[in-house]
Design a protein around this motif. Structure first.
Motif, PDB file in Angstrom:
ATOM      1  N   UNK A 185      47.843  51.042  62.531  1.00 53.46           N
ATOM      2  CA  UNK A 185      47.673  50.781  61.103  1.00 53.46           C
ATOM      3  C   UNK A 185      46.274  50.256  60.812  1.00 53.46           C
ATOM      4  N   UNK A 186      45.626  50.869  59.842  1.00 56.74           N
ATOM      5  CA  UNK A 186      44.310  50.428  59.408  1.00 56.74           C
ATOM      6  C   UNK A 186      44.319  50.236  57.903  1.00 56.74           C
ATOM      7  N   UNK A 187      43.663  49.202  57.464  1.00 55.79           N
ATOM      8  CA  UNK A 187      43.587  48.921  56.037  1.00 55.79           C
ATOM      9  C   UNK A 187      42.279  49.472  55.495  1.00 55.79           C
ATOM     10  N   UNK A 188      42.369  50.453  54.613  1.00 54.95           N
ATOM     11  CA  UNK A 188      41.174  51.034  54.012  1.00 54.95           C
ATOM     12  C   UNK A 188      40.844  50.242  52.759  1.00 54.95           C
ATOM     13  N   UNK A 189      39.899  49.318  52.921  1.00 59.24           N
ATOM     14  CA  UNK A 189      39.518  48.434  51.825  1.00 59.24           C
ATOM     15  C   UNK A 189      38.333  49.026  51.077  1.00 59.24           C
TER      16      UNK A 189
ATOM     17  N   UNK B 209      29.499  57.110  47.099  1.00 57.93           N
ATOM     18  CA  UNK B 209      30.419  58.236  47.028  1.00 57.93           C
ATOM     19  C   UNK B 209      29.774  59.532  47.503  1.00 57.93           C
ATOM     20  N   UNK B 210      28.465  59.631  47.419  1.00 55.82           N
ATOM     21  CA  UNK B 210      27.795  60.846  47.851  1.00 55.82           C
ATOM     22  C   UNK B 210      27.609  60.887  49.369  1.00 55.82           C
ATOM     23  N   UNK B 211      27.958  59.790  50.048  1.00 53.54           N
ATOM     24  CA  UNK B 211      27.841  59.739  51.505  1.00 53.54           C
ATOM     25  C   UNK B 211      29.200  59.702  52.200  1.00 53.54           C
ATOM     26  N   UNK B 212      30.179  59.106  51.539  1.00 56.41           N
ATOM     27  CA  UNK B 212      31.489  58.956  52.167  1.00 56.41           C
ATOM     28  C   UNK B 212      32.544  58.793  51.079  1.00 56.41           C
ATOM     29  N   UNK B 213      33.797  58.922  51.468  1.00 54.57           N
ATOM     30  CA  UNK B 213      34.897  58.711  50.540  1.00 54.57           C
ATOM     31  C   UNK B 213      35.343  57.262  50.681  1.00 54.57           C
ATOM     32  N   UNK B 214      34.969  56.381  49.743  1.00 55.23           N
ATOM     33  CA  UNK B 214      35.247  54.951  49.913  1.00 55.23           C
ATOM     34  C   UNK B 214      36.672  54.537  49.587  1.00 55.23           C
ATOM     35  N   UNK B 215      37.491  55.472  49.086  1.00 57.06           N
ATOM     36  CA  UNK B 215      38.870  55.129  48.776  1.00 57.06           C
ATOM     37  C   UNK B 215      39.754  56.338  49.034  1.00 57.06           C
ATOM     38  N   UNK B 216      41.059  56.123  49.024  1.00 59.42           N
ATOM     39  CA  UNK B 216      42.024  57.194  49.314  1.00 59.42           C
ATOM     40  C   UNK B 216      42.526  57.810  48.020  1.00 59.42           C
ATOM     41  N   UNK B 217      42.587  59.138  47.984  1.00 61.92           N
ATOM     42  CA  UNK B 217      43.049  59.774  46.739  1.00 61.92           C
ATOM     43  C   UNK B 217      44.494  59.406  46.435  1.00 61.92           C
TER      44      UNK B 217
END
Length: 198
Positions: A127-131, A141-149
């Motif tokens: 389990x990992x917490x995507x904060x 946002x142009x480098x990575x997806x900072x949150x989950x859809x």
């Protein structure tokens, strides 16, 4: 929350997971929550389950599609809610967290077009917490997806304004869409909600 929220869930040949998913939705369902299931012409018991789930599923279709984003787009087009969230069939929705998210959206509805929340993710049993990073730098946002859809609530009017997910992309269409929304300078309250889990 007095705004109507549509949950769109896409499924194909995952009948057992769908049963568990709908049981979880029963714990959060109310008159302001619409549940739409888009099935990719499953060959298992999926349609039997959907036929027996009128208490929780407001609309469902079962037909071939050209991929997950095509299926998501069908759900968005069927939705009647003012806010849409795309939740995967095997995602775990925690009722108290979901309720907290809806309250934050209701309290800030006029201030944002996109409401993103942190989420716990399980990969290979870990389990990992995507904060969501704080502060949230829009250029990130142009480098990575900072949150989950699947922990992001989006106003339907924004889909109507910007369009739906590109179906020629197989795995990054949601990332592309969020980049497009950022380029259009649409408002998000992501950073403010970074401690709230869905």
């Amino acid at each position: 929350m007095n705004k109507k929220v549509t949950i769109v869930t896409v499924v194909k040949n995952m009948a057992k997971e769908l049963e568990k998913c709908l049981d979880r939705y029963r714990k959060i369902k109310n008159k302001n929550i619409e549940v739409i299931v888009i099935d990719g012409n499953s060959q298992d018991e999926t349609t039997d389950i959907l036929n027996d789930s009128h208490d929780i599923v407001d609309h469902w279709i079962s037909e071939n599609d050209s991929g997950i984003y095509d299926a998501m787009n069908k759900g968005i087009n069927l939705s009647t809610g003012e806010i849409i969230v795309l939740i995967n069939v095997d995602d775990l929705v925690i009722p108290q967290n979901f309720d907290q998210a809806l309250k934050l959206i209701s309290d800030n509805f006029e201030d944002a077009d996109i409401f993103a929340f942190s989420a716990s993710m399980v990969k290979n049993g870990e389990r990992k917490f995507k904060r969501i990073p704080r502060p949230l730098d829009p250029s990130m946002l142009f480098r990575t997806m900072p949150f989950s859809h699947n922990a992001t609530f989006i106003k339907k009017t924004l889909y109507e304004e910007l369009g739906l997910y590109r179906t020629d992309f197989k795995i990054v269409s949601d990332f592309f869409w969020f980049c497009y929304a950022q380029a259009a300078e649409k408002k998000s309250l992501s950073a403010r909600f970074n401690n709230t889990r869905v």
